[in-house]
Scaffold this motif. Structure first.
Motif, PDB file in Angstrom:
ATOM      1  N   LEU A  14      21.317  -9.854  10.337  1.00  0.00           N
ATOM      2  CA  LEU A  14      20.861  -8.823  11.049  1.00  0.00           C
ATOM      3  C   LEU A  14      20.725  -8.841  12.820  1.00  0.00           C
ATOM      4  CD1 LEU A  14      19.856  -5.428  11.411  1.00  0.00           C
ATOM      5  CD2 LEU A  14      17.983  -6.516  10.436  1.00  0.00           C
ATOM      6  N   VAL A  15      20.563 -10.194  13.258  1.00  0.00           N
ATOM      7  CA  VAL A  15      20.853 -10.850  15.019  1.00  0.00           C
ATOM      8  C   VAL A  15      21.996 -10.546  15.133  1.00  0.00           C
ATOM      9  CG1 VAL A  15      20.143 -12.660  16.389  1.00  0.00           C
ATOM     10  CG2 VAL A  15      18.302 -11.337  14.743  1.00  0.00           C
ATOM     11  N   CYS A  16      22.974 -11.408  13.976  1.00  0.00           N
ATOM     12  CA  CYS A  16      23.877 -11.932  15.094  1.00  0.00           C
ATOM     13  C   CYS A  16      24.409 -10.416  14.988  1.00  0.00           C
ATOM     14  CB  CYS A  16      24.824 -12.666  13.800  1.00  0.00           C
ATOM     15  SG  CYS A  16      23.545 -14.183  13.514  1.00  0.00           S
ATOM     16  N   ILE A  17      25.089  -9.360  14.397  1.00  0.00           N
ATOM     17  CA  ILE A  17      25.120  -8.273  14.196  1.00  0.00           C
ATOM     18  C   ILE A  17      25.533  -7.516  15.261  1.00  0.00           C
ATOM     19  CG2 ILE A  17      25.844  -5.923  13.080  1.00  0.00           C
ATOM     20  CD1 ILE A  17      27.547  -8.187  12.214  1.00  0.00           C
ATOM     21  N   VAL A  18      23.554  -6.604  15.913  1.00  0.00           N
ATOM     22  CA  VAL A  18      22.933  -6.894  16.956  1.00  0.00           C
ATOM     23  C   VAL A  18      23.794  -7.368  18.080  1.00  0.00           C
ATOM     24  CG1 VAL A  18      21.462  -5.502  17.661  1.00  0.00           C
ATOM     25  CG2 VAL A  18      21.023  -5.503  15.373  1.00  0.00           C
ATOM     26  N   ALA A  19      23.194  -8.832  18.121  1.00  0.00           N
ATOM     27  CA  ALA A  19      23.729  -9.476  19.557  1.00  0.00           C
ATOM     28  C   ALA A  19      24.958  -9.340  19.546  1.00  0.00           C
ATOM     29  CB  ALA A  19      23.373 -10.751  19.459  1.00  0.00           C
ATOM     30  N   LEU A  20      26.350  -8.616  18.816  1.00  0.00           N
ATOM     31  CA  LEU A  20      27.743  -8.060  19.073  1.00  0.00           C
ATOM     32  C   LEU A  20      27.431  -7.628  20.144  1.00  0.00           C
ATOM     33  CD1 LEU A  20      29.477  -7.842  15.576  1.00  0.00           C
ATOM     34  CD2 LEU A  20      29.867  -9.656  17.564  1.00  0.00           C
ATOM     35  N   GLY A  21      26.315  -6.660  20.583  1.00  0.00           N
ATOM     36  CA  GLY A  21      25.843  -5.230  21.573  1.00  0.00           C
ATOM     37  C   GLY A  21      26.265  -6.027  23.050  1.00  0.00           C
ATOM     38  N   GLY A  22      25.377  -7.129  23.399  1.00  0.00           N
ATOM     39  CA  GLY A  22      25.860  -8.059  24.365  1.00  0.00           C
ATOM     40  C   GLY A  22      26.648  -8.628  24.438  1.00  0.00           C
ATOM     41  N   PHE A  23      27.301  -9.100  23.282  1.00  0.00           N
ATOM     42  CA  PHE A  23      28.807  -9.685  23.680  1.00  0.00           C
ATOM     43  C   PHE A  23      29.894  -8.580  24.292  1.00  0.00           C
ATOM     44  CE2 PHE A  23      33.630 -11.113  22.571  1.00  0.00           C
ATOM     45  CZ  PHE A  23      33.686 -12.071  22.570  1.00  0.00           C
ATOM     46  N   LEU A  24      29.645  -7.740  23.529  1.00  0.00           N
ATOM     47  CA  LEU A  24      30.759  -6.512  23.956  1.00  0.00           C
ATOM     48  C   LEU A  24      30.273  -6.036  25.443  1.00  0.00           C
ATOM     49  CD1 LEU A  24      30.483  -3.957  21.361  1.00  0.00           C
ATOM     50  CD2 LEU A  24      32.803  -5.034  21.858  1.00  0.00           C
ATOM     51  N   PHE A  25      29.110  -6.400  25.505  1.00  0.00           N
ATOM     52  CA  PHE A  25      28.523  -6.124  27.446  1.00  0.00           C
ATOM     53  C   PHE A  25      29.344  -7.335  28.434  1.00  0.00           C
ATOM     54  CE2 PHE A  25      24.284  -6.115  29.972  1.00  0.00           C
ATOM     55  CZ  PHE A  25      24.820  -6.343  31.115  1.00  0.00           C
ATOM     56  N   GLY A  26      28.976  -8.860  27.682  1.00  0.00           N
ATOM     57  CA  GLY A  26      29.770  -9.714  29.062  1.00  0.00           C
ATOM     58  C   GLY A  26      31.297  -9.216  28.220  1.00  0.00           C
ATOM     59  N   TYR A  27      32.281  -9.446  27.809  1.00  0.00           N
ATOM     60  CA  TYR A  27      33.368  -9.203  27.447  1.00  0.00           C
ATOM     61  C   TYR A  27      33.954  -8.248  28.623  1.00  0.00           C
ATOM     62  CZ  TYR A  27      37.866  -9.596  25.979  1.00  0.00           C
ATOM     63  OH  TYR A  27      39.318  -9.711  26.275  1.00  0.00           O
ATOM     64  N   ASN A  28      33.296  -6.835  28.588  1.00  0.00           N
ATOM     65  CA  ASN A  28      33.998  -5.315  28.985  1.00  0.00           C
ATOM     66  C   ASN A  28      33.718  -6.343  31.033  1.00  0.00           C
ATOM     67  OD1 ASN A  28      35.492  -3.901  27.107  1.00  0.00           O
ATOM     68  ND2 ASN A  28      33.577  -4.403  26.630  1.00  0.00           N
ATOM     69  N   THR A  29      32.417  -6.552  31.583  1.00  0.00           N
ATOM     70  CA  THR A  29      32.392  -6.524  32.103  1.00  0.00           C
ATOM     71  C   THR A  29      33.043  -7.869  33.481  1.00  0.00           C
ATOM     72  OG1 THR A  29      30.783  -8.321  31.501  1.00  0.00           O
ATOM     73  CG2 THR A  29      30.031  -5.831  32.549  1.00  0.00           C
ATOM     74  N   GLY A  30      33.303  -9.139  32.337  1.00  0.00           N
ATOM     75  CA  GLY A  30      34.136 -10.087  32.782  1.00  0.00           C
ATOM     76  C   GLY A  30      35.097  -9.211  32.110  1.00  0.00           C
ATOM     77  N   VAL A  31      36.180  -8.728  31.816  1.00  0.00           N
ATOM     78  CA  VAL A  31      37.432  -9.039  31.544  1.00  0.00           C
ATOM     79  C   VAL A  31      38.211  -8.234  32.874  1.00  0.00           C
ATOM     80  CG1 VAL A  31      37.539  -6.690  30.547  1.00  0.00           C
ATOM     81  CG2 VAL A  31      39.291  -8.923  29.871  1.00  0.00           C
ATOM     82  N   ILE A  32      37.395  -7.748  33.801  1.00  0.00           N
ATOM     83  CA  ILE A  32      38.763  -6.635  34.687  1.00  0.00           C
ATOM     84  C   ILE A  32      38.908  -8.200  35.485  1.00  0.00           C
ATOM     85  CG2 ILE A  32      36.395  -6.392  35.815  1.00  0.00           C
ATOM     86  CD1 ILE A  32      39.151  -4.639  35.006  1.00  0.00           C
ATOM     87  N   SER A  33      38.089  -9.224  35.991  1.00  0.00           N
ATOM     88  CA  SER A  33      38.522  -9.896  36.916  1.00  0.00           C
ATOM     89  C   SER A  33      40.150 -10.788  36.611  1.00  0.00           C
ATOM     90  CB  SER A  33      38.011 -11.407  36.904  1.00  0.00           C
ATOM     91  OG  SER A  33      37.543 -12.377  35.791  1.00  0.00           O
ATOM     92  N   GLY A  34      40.462 -11.021  35.533  1.00  0.00           N
ATOM     93  CA  GLY A  34      41.519 -11.467  35.421  1.00  0.00           C
ATOM     94  C   GLY A  34      42.525 -10.776  35.101  1.00  0.00           C
ATOM     95  N   SER A  35      42.084  -9.405  34.790  1.00  0.00           N
ATOM     96  CA  SER A  35      43.017  -8.511  34.323  1.00  0.00           C
ATOM     97  C   SER A  35      43.517  -7.555  35.723  1.00  0.00           C
ATOM     98  CB  SER A  35      42.854  -7.637  32.865  1.00  0.00           C
ATOM     99  OG  SER A  35      41.748  -7.418  33.482  1.00  0.00           O
ATOM    100  N   LEU A  36      43.071  -7.414  36.779  1.00  0.00           N
ATOM    101  CA  LEU A  36      43.320  -6.670  37.591  1.00  0.00           C
ATOM    102  C   LEU A  36      43.847  -6.830  38.178  1.00  0.00           C
ATOM    103  CD1 LEU A  36      41.862  -5.093  39.839  1.00  0.00           C
ATOM    104  CD2 LEU A  36      40.675  -5.894  40.662  1.00  0.00           C
ATOM    105  N   LEU A  37      44.181  -8.097  38.878  1.00  0.00           N
ATOM    106  CA  LEU A  37      45.533  -8.708  38.981  1.00  0.00           C
ATOM    107  C   LEU A  37      47.125  -8.174  38.854  1.00  0.00           C
ATOM    108  CD1 LEU A  37      46.192 -10.838  41.902  1.00  0.00           C
ATOM    109  CD2 LEU A  37      46.647 -12.548  39.870  1.00  0.00           C
ATOM    110  N   PHE A  38      46.955  -7.774  37.087  1.00  0.00           N
ATOM    111  CA  PHE A  38      48.020  -6.790  36.905  1.00  0.00           C
ATOM    112  C   PHE A  38      47.857  -5.716  36.585  1.00  0.00           C
ATOM    113  CE2 PHE A  38      47.222 -11.449  35.128  1.00  0.00           C
ATOM    114  CZ  PHE A  38      48.320 -12.222  35.331  1.00  0.00           C
ATOM    115  N   ILE A  39      47.151  -5.770  36.628  1.00  0.00           N
ATOM    116  CA  ILE A  39      46.812  -3.907  36.832  1.00  0.00           C
ATOM    117  C   ILE A  39      47.764  -3.489  37.671  1.00  0.00           C
ATOM    118  CG2 ILE A  39      45.282  -2.053  36.672  1.00  0.00           C
ATOM    119  CD1 ILE A  39      43.186  -3.900  34.603  1.00  0.00           C
ATOM    120  N   ALA A  40      46.826  -4.060  38.866  1.00  0.00           N
ATOM    121  CA  ALA A  40      46.760  -3.703  40.506  1.00  0.00           C
ATOM    122  C   ALA A  40      48.809  -3.659  40.462  1.00  0.00           C
ATOM    123  CB  ALA A  40      46.697  -4.414  41.295  1.00  0.00           C
ATOM    124  N   LYS A  41      49.164  -4.365  39.860  1.00  0.00           N
ATOM    125  CA  LYS A  41      50.546  -4.681  40.579  1.00  0.00           C
ATOM    126  C   LYS A  41      51.471  -4.254  39.407  1.00  0.00           C
ATOM    127  CE  LYS A  41      52.480  -9.524  40.320  1.00  0.00           C
ATOM    128  NZ  LYS A  41      52.885 -10.617  39.441  1.00  0.00           N
TER     129      LYS A  41
END
Ligand code: BGC
Length: 440
Positions: A14-41
């Motif tokens: 149960l802890v592992c499944i609920v913690a996926l919420g934290g993972f989603l928080f981290g992933y979706n805030t972190g992903v923009i730094s690297g993808s932005l370059l290509f999106i901007a282009k």
């Protein structure tokens, strides 16, 4: 044998499944730094549009945090998590498939909303299913998942950067959301919420499944007493609840204004001005240290205690910042690793303290009846601070130079030390009910 409540195997799942919420928080805030370059282009974005795309998720987070507490108290923690998984899938889907900048912005706002809500529901749920002497570690799993999410985002960006495949960079975030949705359909509501809503029998049913032994039965009257107390959320603004409110809001704001996200969001930019040849690898290294130190904090949380970790951590952060200030102002003939080393030192001590302990404290110092809403206020303050720092960081950088900005953060960390020393209570090993009683 000690008379301690322990997690069952089912509870660990149960802890592992609920913690996926934290993972989603981290992933979706972190992903923009690297993808932005290509999106901007692809969309030929102006600087302003780029900046807006980065900060829009924080506005979504702010709104999500504003509503997430009420939602968690009304709907229950489990249904709230289910709502966030749907929002994640919709938001990420819109952003990853968008053919125009406007749709991209809409997708990121919806994703931000989901992050804001999950930043309340995840630690709340984790705190409420944990046995008292494991609660610190259990809630710290949220921060561990956030940091893992950030590193995975950096790594996915790194792997897909060759092809510039920004749509897949974003879309990967749907996978944990879908897993969490289907798993949560079959997982139970938090026992504390069930108690507070007068479903004592169901609450006991859940407790039976999430505990290895039955020592918890002795605490049922205490749990019921606390759960049925008459507290209105307006009471938060008066004694004796005013102090926990100040502690929660204060620690949440310090977590952000100590500067962590200028490193998390702008690491490549900060490292570029040193002679480090590979800023991206440096960024990943920062992410890895963040994960490892968070894991260490998780192991120490219930032994060393929250206060000690916070005091040691903020002192270490000041030290790291002072070295950074010297290296920038005195133009220390730097090998590139000198600045990177100081940043790693700073992140290490953040991850041992303000990173995880903030979530632990705010999930345990409020009365059950209004816990969701009270956490909502503290986390709203966290997102607001996050938005303001990211809004002004680049201007501050231009006005004060990097050394000046680090000096501001060093002063903030000193203030945080003083705040913690004078106000933050030690909550290690106490039951949520005992903490509630002791704060009165
Ligand atoms: C903060 C985030 C931050 C992350 C870094 C979290 O606890 O709330 O804003 O990006 O830690 O590890």
């Amino acid at each position: 044998m000690s008379q301690r409540e322990e997690f069952s195997g089912y509870a660990l799942f149960l802890v592992c499944i609920v913690a996926l919420g934290g993972f989603l928080f981290g992933y979706n805030t972190g992903v923009i730094s690297g993808s932005l370059l290509f999106i901007a282009k692809e969309f030929s974005l102006s600087r302003m549009e780029e900046g807006f795309l980065v900060s829009i998720i924080l506005i979504g987070g702010l709104v999500g945090a504003a509503g997430g507490g009420v939602l968690s108290d009304r709907l229950g923690r489990r249904k709230t998590i289910l709502v966030t998984t749907l929002l994640f899938v919709i938001g990420i889907g819109i952003a990853a498939a968008s053919k125009t900048y406007d749709f991209l912005v809409i997708g990121r706002i919806v994703t931000g909303l989901a992050i804001g809500i999950t930043s309340i529901a995840t630690p709340l749920y984790l705190a409420e299913i944990a046995p008292p002497h494991r609660r610190g570690a259990c809630v710290a799993v949220n921060q561990l998942a956030i940091t893992v999410g950030i590193v995975i985002a950096y790594s996915v960006n790194f792997i897909l950067a060759g092809k510039g495949d920004w749509r897949w960079m974003l879309a990967f975030g749907m996978v944990p959301a879908i897993i969490q949705f289907f798993a949560m359909l079959f997982l139970p509501e938090s026992p504390s919420w069930l108690m507070a809503n007068k479903h004592t029998r169901q609450a006991c049913g859940v407790m039976k499944r999430i505990r290895k032994n039955s020592f918890w039965i002795a605490h049922v009257p205490e749990m019921e007493h606390v759960a049925h107390e008459k507290i209105r959320w307006k009471d938060l603004f008066f004694k004796p609840l005013l102090k926990p409110l100040i502690v929660g809001v204060g620690i949440s704001i310090f977590q952000i204004i100590s500067g962590i996200n200028t490193v998390v969001y702008y690491a490549p930019k900060i490292l570029q001005s040193s002679t480090t040849s590979n800023a991206l690898m440096g960024t990943i290294l920062i992410g890895v240290i963040n994960v490892l130190a968070t894991f260490t904090a998780l192991c120490l949380m219930d032994r060393t205690g929250r206060r000690k970790l916070l005091l040691i951590g903020t002192s270490g952060m000041v030290l790291g910042l002072v070295v950074l200030i010297f290296s920038t102002f005195l133009h220390v003939p730097e090998p590139g690793w000198f600045k990177l080393g100081a940043i790693l030192f700073y992140v290490l001590f953040f991850a041992l303290s303000l990173g995880p302990v903030t979530w632990v404290l705010i999930s345990e110092i409020y009365p059950l009846r209004i816990r969701g809403r009270a956490m909502g206020i503290a986390i709203f303050a966290n997102w607001l601070a996050n938005y303001l720092v990211s809004l002004f960081f680049l201007d501050l950088l231009a006005a004060l130079t990097l050394g000046g900005v680090f000096a501001v953060f060093a002063v903030v960390c000193l203030l945080a030390f003083w705040f913690i020393y004078s106000l933050v209570p030690e909550t290690k090993g106490k039951s949520l009910e005992a903490i509630e009683e002791s704060l009165k």
